[in-house]
Write a protein that holds these residues in place. Structure first.
Motif, mmCIF file in Angstrom:
data_model
loop_
_atom_site.group_PDB
_atom_site.id
_atom_site.type_symbol
_atom_site.label_atom_id
_atom_site.label_comp_id
_atom_site.label_asym_id
_atom_site.label_seq_id
_atom_site.Cartn_x
_atom_site.Cartn_y
_atom_site.Cartn_z
ATOM 1 N N SER A 2 0.828 -1.196 0.000
ATOM 2 C CA SER A 2 0.000 0.000 0.000
ATOM 3 C C SER A 2 0.864 1.247 0.000
ATOM 4 O O SER A 2 1.937 1.271 0.578
ATOM 5 N N ASP A 6 -3.095 5.285 0.972
ATOM 6 C CA ASP A 6 -3.973 4.170 1.351
ATOM 7 C C ASP A 6 -3.887 3.896 2.849
ATOM 8 O O ASP A 6 -4.898 3.621 3.504
ATOM 9 N N ARG A 49 -10.235 11.038 -0.742
ATOM 10 C CA ARG A 49 -10.775 9.789 -0.204
ATOM 11 C C ARG A 49 -11.994 9.980 0.698
ATOM 12 O O ARG A 49 -12.664 9.012 1.036
#
Length: 155
Positions: A2, A6, A49
């Motif tokens: 990742s 993330d 996000r």
């Protein structure tokens, strides 16, 4: 493996879940220090996000006592959520915003991963080989039709 974005996203979502609430307040500098990154990285994660399309509202206050408040949007039922998404994606919707919407529907268990892939193939830019802004308009119409079907199938 990742990437840092993330990892930060996962961390913030875990805080939301562990608190048992749908709101958290964080200090950008503290999170940046914890992950040994620049504060602008935290901004990037929050701006990409934790969007409305993904089911979040973000508020921030700048300054010494500043904070970032992330709130998870909770709906009473699936029909209300679908109506809100339909309003949000009309009259046009971008490829990225439509991906965010599908991710939100997946997280809310309104669609399966298989259904999300089918929907994505129908609204992707390869399928909708039109020039902008027509492509975003057609994408909106196709996604709206699918959402109306979902809304009435779930009743």
């Amino acid at each position: 493996m990742s990437n840092i974005s993330d990892i930060i996203e996962k961390h913030l979502k875990q805080i939301l879940q562990s608190k048992g609430k749908n709101v958290i307040e964080i200090k950008r500098s503290e999170i940046a220090e914890q992950f040994q990154c620049v504060p602008s990285q935290i901004n990037y994660v929050i701006n990409t996000r934790f969007t409305v399309e993904k089911g979040y509202i973000v508020e921030s206050k700048r300054g010494g006592g500043g904070y970032i408040r992330i709130m998870r949007i909770i709906h009473q039922d699936q029909s209300e959520l679908i109506d809100e998404i339909i309003a949000m994606i009309n009259p046009t919707v971008t490829q990225q915003a439509s991906l965010d919407v599908l991710e939100r529907l997946l997280e809310q268990d309104i669609i399966t991963e298989r259904e999300a892939k089918i929907m994505l193939s129908a609204i992707g830019r390869n399928t909708l080989a039109f020039q902008l802004p027509l492509r975003d308009e057609v994408r909106s119409r196709v996604l709206t039709a699918m959402l109306h079907t979902l809304k009435y199938l779930n009743k």
